[in-house]
Design a protein around this motif. Structure first.
Motif, mmCIF file in Angstrom:
data_model
loop_
_atom_site.group_PDB
_atom_site.id
_atom_site.type_symbol
_atom_site.label_atom_id
_atom_site.label_comp_id
_atom_site.label_asym_id
_atom_site.label_seq_id
_atom_site.Cartn_x
_atom_site.Cartn_y
_atom_site.Cartn_z
ATOM 1 N N TYR A 116 0.725 -1.076 0.028
ATOM 2 C CA TYR A 116 0.124 -0.230 -0.004
ATOM 3 C C TYR A 116 0.889 1.276 0.024
ATOM 4 C CZ TYR A 116 -3.862 -2.893 1.346
ATOM 5 O OH TYR A 116 -4.925 -4.036 1.431
ATOM 6 N N GLY A 117 0.298 2.432 0.136
ATOM 7 C CA GLY A 117 0.954 3.644 0.247
ATOM 8 C C GLY A 117 1.476 4.434 -1.124
ATOM 9 N N LYS A 118 2.189 5.434 -0.680
ATOM 10 C CA LYS A 118 2.585 6.305 -1.748
ATOM 11 C C LYS A 118 3.551 5.654 -2.858
ATOM 12 C CE LYS A 118 5.688 10.540 -2.632
ATOM 13 N NZ LYS A 118 6.233 11.364 -2.088
ATOM 14 N N ARG A 119 3.376 5.861 -4.181
ATOM 15 C CA ARG A 119 4.209 5.560 -5.391
ATOM 16 C C ARG A 119 4.366 6.779 -6.042
ATOM 17 N NH1 ARG A 119 4.486 1.963 -2.337
ATOM 18 N NH2 ARG A 119 4.284 -0.258 -2.951
ATOM 19 N N SER A 120 5.832 6.916 -6.311
ATOM 20 C CA SER A 120 6.130 8.107 -7.291
ATOM 21 C C SER A 120 5.310 7.882 -8.745
ATOM 22 C CB SER A 120 7.423 8.361 -7.327
ATOM 23 O OG SER A 120 8.104 8.659 -6.047
ATOM 24 N N ALA A 121 4.760 8.803 -9.290
ATOM 25 C CA ALA A 121 4.530 8.630 -10.840
ATOM 26 C C ALA A 121 5.764 8.466 -11.699
ATOM 27 C CB ALA A 121 3.771 9.963 -11.162
ATOM 28 N N PRO A 122 5.429 7.950 -13.000
ATOM 29 C CA PRO A 122 6.483 7.662 -13.961
ATOM 30 C C PRO A 122 7.246 8.851 -13.965
ATOM 31 C CG PRO A 122 4.335 6.696 -14.574
ATOM 32 C CD PRO A 122 3.887 7.634 -13.334
ATOM 33 N N PRO A 123 8.513 8.794 -14.537
ATOM 34 C CA PRO A 123 9.352 9.569 -14.725
ATOM 35 C C PRO A 123 9.052 10.828 -15.666
ATOM 36 C CG PRO A 123 10.431 7.681 -14.988
ATOM 37 C CD PRO A 123 9.024 7.517 -14.947
ATOM 38 N N GLY A 124 9.754 12.105 -15.283
ATOM 39 C CA GLY A 124 9.128 13.043 -16.070
ATOM 40 C C GLY A 124 8.801 14.423 -15.335
ATOM 41 N N GLN A 125 8.797 14.289 -14.167
ATOM 42 C CA GLN A 125 8.139 15.459 -13.223
ATOM 43 C C GLN A 125 9.498 16.335 -12.988
ATOM 44 O OE1 GLN A 125 7.009 14.478 -9.266
ATOM 45 N NE2 GLN A 125 7.434 12.219 -9.609
ATOM 46 N N ASP A 126 9.002 17.483 -12.723
ATOM 47 C CA ASP A 126 10.191 18.544 -12.636
ATOM 48 C C ASP A 126 10.907 18.188 -11.147
ATOM 49 O OD1 ASP A 126 9.495 19.852 -14.716
ATOM 50 O OD2 ASP A 126 7.875 21.264 -13.728
ATOM 51 N N ALA A 127 12.045 18.694 -11.283
ATOM 52 C CA ALA A 127 12.900 18.816 -9.683
ATOM 53 C C ALA A 127 12.233 19.638 -8.737
ATOM 54 C CB ALA A 127 14.288 18.949 -10.360
ATOM 55 N N PRO A 128 12.367 19.414 -7.345
ATOM 56 C CA PRO A 128 12.086 20.210 -6.263
ATOM 57 C C PRO A 128 12.403 21.577 -6.636
ATOM 58 C CG PRO A 128 12.800 18.225 -5.523
ATOM 59 C CD PRO A 128 13.102 18.265 -6.886
ATOM 60 N N ARG A 129 11.450 22.540 -6.125
ATOM 61 C CA ARG A 129 12.153 23.873 -6.123
ATOM 62 C C ARG A 129 10.918 24.844 -5.285
ATOM 63 N NH1 ARG A 129 9.234 26.419 -11.722
ATOM 64 N NH2 ARG A 129 7.265 25.110 -11.697
#
Length: 293
Positions: free
Chosen positions: A24-37
């Motif tokens: 269960y729990g959090k899963r990161s979405a597939p690649p391609g999201q921006d870096a933290p800012r």
């Protein structure tokens, strides 16, 4: 890093994030999201920005259920956290999916919450969740949360009924009431309904005064019983999107904004996204939805 996302007036619990049950729990979405800012989530109202920043910092596998998030974020109660998660789904940051896991003669459903720091539109989510998705392989050995139920341990159906009084005091049931209604509630879960879907169906639209909770819950369990559907071939990755509001599962293309048709319709007047205007216009349309309960 915390200063980029959190206001000093909005502290999280000192206990830190809770680990979800295995599967269960959090899963990161597939690649391609921006870096933290620092500018992440600045287009959202304060409550949603706060919840989004906290979720973004959670590691994969952290608990994402409303109760756990509300305990880690004591500033907001469970209803407020539920509203924030729904709004974040509409804004394009998260989707909930279910996967059926079979093994050793048993079957269980596990729920993942896929998270994207970058807001995505419905087309992106449909493509991402319909194609190969990075889902960790299930272990063949029994997981700790799913051993044989010890004698006398309450079932998930019983616990859902017993928790109604905390969610809605007008539906407080006795132990005898819960035992009486347990077979009906178990039938809901056997047909694929989640405990959150069950609870939402029983507590929605109550009359101002409830004089006989047992009779009202029995009637709703009977009249609103979901249909029994034969197992149908699912998507290649074995995932089905789950409505963030009521927990009803369905294909990704049918749950626009992470909501099923009935839940999307109930919020249409306060959250009518302008799909032609992109994510920014859709977020602007959430202002009415994102009111603190």
């Amino acid at each position: 890093m915390a200063a980029q996302h959190f206001s000093p007036a909005l502290p999280a619990s000192a206990e830190g994030p809770r680990a979800a049950r295995p599967g269960y729990g959090k899963r990161s979405a597939p690649p391609g999201q921006d870096a933290p800012r620092p500018a992440d989530f600045t287009g959202l109202p304060e409550r949603e920005r706060y919840v989004a920043a906290y979720i973004d910092r959670l590691p994969d596998g952290a608990a994402m259920d409303i109760k756990s998030l509300a305990k880690s974020l004591p500033l907001y109660g469970q209803m407020a956290i539920g509203s924030a998660l729904r709004a974040l789904a509409v804004a394009g940051h998260l989707r909930r999916v279910r996967r059926r896991v079979d093994g050793e003669g048993t079957c269980r459903w596990v729920t993942y919450t896929y998270w994207s720091r970058t807001a995505r539109d419905n087309e992106w989510w449909t493509a991402a969740l319909s194609g190969p998705t990075d889902v960790p392989p299930q272990r063949t050995a029994p997981e700790p949360p799913a051993p044989p139920k010890p004698p006398g341990a309450p079932s998930a159906a019983y616990l859902a009924l017993a928790g109604l009084g905390r969610r809605e005091p007008r539906l407080a049931l006795s132990a005898t009431d819960c035992a009486t209604l347990e077979p009906l509630a178990a039938a809901w879960l056997a047909r694929g309904a989640s405990t959150e879907h069950l609870t939402a169906a029983l507590t929605a639209g109550l009359p101002e005064a409830v004089t006989h909770p047992l009779g009202l819950v029995r009637r709703r369990l009977t009249d609103k019983m979901p249909p029994h559907l034969p197992d149908a071939p699912g998507p290649a990755n074995g995932l089905r999107v789950e409505c963030v509001d009521c927990g009803r599962p369905g294909p990704a293309a049918a749950l626009l904004d992470g909501l099923c048709g009935p839940c999307r319709g109930s919020h249409a007047q306060t959250a009518a996204p302008d799909r032609a205007g992109g994510v920014a216009a859709r977020v602007a349309g959430l202002r009415g939805l994102m009111r603190t309960p």
